[in-house]
Design a protein around this motif. Structure first.
Motif, mmCIF file in Angstrom:
data_model
loop_
_atom_site.group_PDB
_atom_site.id
_atom_site.type_symbol
_atom_site.label_atom_id
_atom_site.label_comp_id
_atom_site.label_asym_id
_atom_site.label_seq_id
_atom_site.Cartn_x
_atom_site.Cartn_y
_atom_site.Cartn_z
ATOM 1 N N VAL A 9 7.732 -32.835 15.663
ATOM 2 C CA VAL A 9 9.087 -32.682 16.117
ATOM 3 C C VAL A 9 9.223 -31.230 16.668
ATOM 4 C CG1 VAL A 9 11.392 -32.590 15.092
ATOM 5 C CG2 VAL A 9 9.936 -34.140 14.268
ATOM 6 N N ASP A 10 9.684 -31.265 17.811
ATOM 7 C CA ASP A 10 10.358 -30.210 18.599
ATOM 8 C C ASP A 10 9.666 -28.889 18.350
ATOM 9 O OD1 ASP A 10 12.135 -32.333 18.982
ATOM 10 O OD2 ASP A 10 13.707 -31.226 17.818
ATOM 11 N N VAL A 11 8.148 -28.926 18.399
ATOM 12 C CA VAL A 11 7.507 -27.583 18.520
ATOM 13 C C VAL A 11 7.626 -26.964 20.036
ATOM 14 C CG1 VAL A 11 5.506 -26.362 17.595
ATOM 15 C CG2 VAL A 11 6.160 -28.302 16.613
ATOM 16 N N GLN A 12 8.682 -26.510 20.141
ATOM 17 C CA GLN A 12 8.946 -25.864 21.632
ATOM 18 C C GLN A 12 9.363 -24.294 21.706
ATOM 19 O OE1 GLN A 12 11.952 -29.342 21.451
ATOM 20 N NE2 GLN A 12 12.066 -28.833 23.471
ATOM 21 N N ASN A 13 8.968 -23.850 22.821
ATOM 22 C CA ASN A 13 9.099 -22.462 22.985
ATOM 23 C C ASN A 13 10.405 -21.814 22.470
ATOM 24 O OD1 ASN A 13 6.558 -22.031 24.091
ATOM 25 N ND2 ASN A 13 7.568 -22.568 26.237
ATOM 26 N N ASP A 14 11.676 -22.652 22.704
ATOM 27 C CA ASP A 14 12.864 -22.051 22.128
ATOM 28 C C ASP A 14 12.851 -21.978 20.775
ATOM 29 O OD1 ASP A 14 14.070 -20.850 24.472
ATOM 30 O OD2 ASP A 14 15.327 -22.962 24.830
ATOM 31 N N PHE A 15 12.413 -22.698 19.884
ATOM 32 C CA PHE A 15 12.214 -22.655 18.570
ATOM 33 C C PHE A 15 11.142 -21.950 17.874
ATOM 34 C CE2 PHE A 15 14.025 -27.142 19.130
ATOM 35 C CZ PHE A 15 15.258 -26.772 19.074
ATOM 36 N N CYS A 16 10.361 -21.321 18.872
ATOM 37 C CA CYS A 16 9.143 -20.236 18.179
ATOM 38 C C CYS A 16 9.931 -18.926 18.541
ATOM 39 C CB CYS A 16 7.892 -20.752 18.711
ATOM 40 S SG CYS A 16 7.421 -22.393 18.500
ATOM 41 N N GLN A 51 10.683 -33.604 22.021
ATOM 42 C CA GLN A 51 11.366 -32.570 22.826
ATOM 43 C C GLN A 51 12.688 -32.728 22.697
ATOM 44 O OE1 GLN A 51 9.419 -33.113 26.471
ATOM 45 N NE2 GLN A 51 8.699 -30.804 26.313
ATOM 46 N N ASP A 52 13.550 -31.592 22.111
ATOM 47 C CA ASP A 52 14.917 -31.263 22.247
ATOM 48 C C ASP A 52 15.191 -31.188 23.761
ATOM 49 O OD1 ASP A 52 16.818 -31.708 20.276
ATOM 50 O OD2 ASP A 52 17.127 -29.475 20.368
ATOM 51 N N TRP A 53 16.085 -31.937 24.575
ATOM 52 C CA TRP A 53 16.180 -32.120 25.774
ATOM 53 C C TRP A 53 17.455 -31.883 26.443
ATOM 54 C CZ3 TRP A 53 12.024 -31.027 28.697
ATOM 55 C CH2 TRP A 53 11.863 -31.484 29.972
ATOM 56 N N GLY A 87 11.940 -22.724 27.930
ATOM 57 C CA GLY A 87 12.341 -22.803 26.618
ATOM 58 C C GLY A 87 12.186 -24.393 26.136
ATOM 59 N N ALA A 88 12.304 -25.432 26.698
ATOM 60 C CA ALA A 88 12.107 -26.774 26.385
ATOM 61 C C ALA A 88 10.805 -27.032 26.525
ATOM 62 C CB ALA A 88 13.004 -27.547 27.514
ATOM 63 N N GLU A 89 9.851 -26.305 26.991
ATOM 64 C CA GLU A 89 8.411 -26.885 26.947
ATOM 65 C C GLU A 89 7.790 -26.732 25.653
ATOM 66 O OE1 GLU A 89 6.442 -24.304 29.867
ATOM 67 O OE2 GLU A 89 7.825 -25.105 31.721
ATOM 68 N N PHE A 90 7.045 -27.500 25.259
ATOM 69 C CA PHE A 90 6.225 -27.217 24.196
ATOM 70 C C PHE A 90 5.598 -25.681 24.176
ATOM 71 C CE2 PHE A 90 5.520 -31.909 24.630
ATOM 72 C CZ PHE A 90 6.142 -32.485 23.681
#
Length: 197
Positions: A9-16, A51-53, A87-90
């Motif tokens: 689930v959603d392991v994306q740049n904006d969440f890291c 992805q959150d998109w 930010g939306a990219e993995f």
């Protein structure tokens, strides 16, 4: 023969770390998840990475806080994971994993609307509903990992178990926005029938 599904689930740049809505430990989750999948990919019949998109030209149904209002980090959020942005990219570890493993399917959710559960999304290319994928899959095990534990992982696990699927959250492969609430979160998940591993 057992059928197993893994949902990342959603392991994306904006969440890291360094992202618009960073979760402490998000990059470490990306590393550990990539290691886990490389070791265990053959154990799963399907692997789905979500992805959150979000749309960049709206507040996405109130999901983004609109200035001058500040995000409350519970129901409203800073602008994040806008479709087509970095930010939306993995996270690079997951991006490399997708390229390496080859059979990881991508699903997207939240375009123009608030969205937490992966079950609200659809696969890229085939537009297969994740709700239908899980609900009609006759799965023996659905494993859920990723970000954030107390929002999108929680919603995905609860949504999947509500379909009747046996669901397990791999806690080492998650991180929470509000980790102080993990005990209460885990009590909720366990009461719903989600296994915590």
């Amino acid at each position: 023969m057992s059928r197993r599904l893994l949902i990342i689930v959603d392991v994306q740049n904006d969440f890291c770390e360094g992202g618009a809505l960073a979760v402490d430990g998000g990059s470490a989750v990306a590393v550990r998840t990539a290691e886990f999948v490389r070791e265990h990919a053959a154990d799963y019949d399907r692997i789905l990475a979500t992805q959150d998109w979000h749309r960049g030209d709206t507040d996405n149904g109130g999901h983004f806080a609109t200035p001058p209002a500040e995000p409350d980090f519970s129901e409203t959020w800073p602008v994040h994971c806008v479709a087509g942005t970095r930010g939306a990219e993995f996270h690079p570890e997951i991006e490399a994993l997708v390229a390496e493993v080859g059979r990881i399917e991508i699903a997207r959710k939240g375009y123009g609307i608030p969205s937490y559960s992966a079950l609200e999304g659809a696969t890229v290319g085939t537009e297969e509903s994740v709700q239908q994928l899980i609900g009609s899959g006759d799965w023996d095990q659905v494993d859920v990992v990723g970000l954030a534990y107390d929002f999108c992982v929680r919603a995905t696990a609860l949504g999947a178990v509500a379909t009747g699927a046996p669901v397990r959250v791999l806690r080492r492969l998650t991180a929470a926005v509000h980790p102080a609430g993990n005990e209460q979160l885990e009590a909720e998940l366990a009461e719903a029938g989600v296994q915590l591993a």
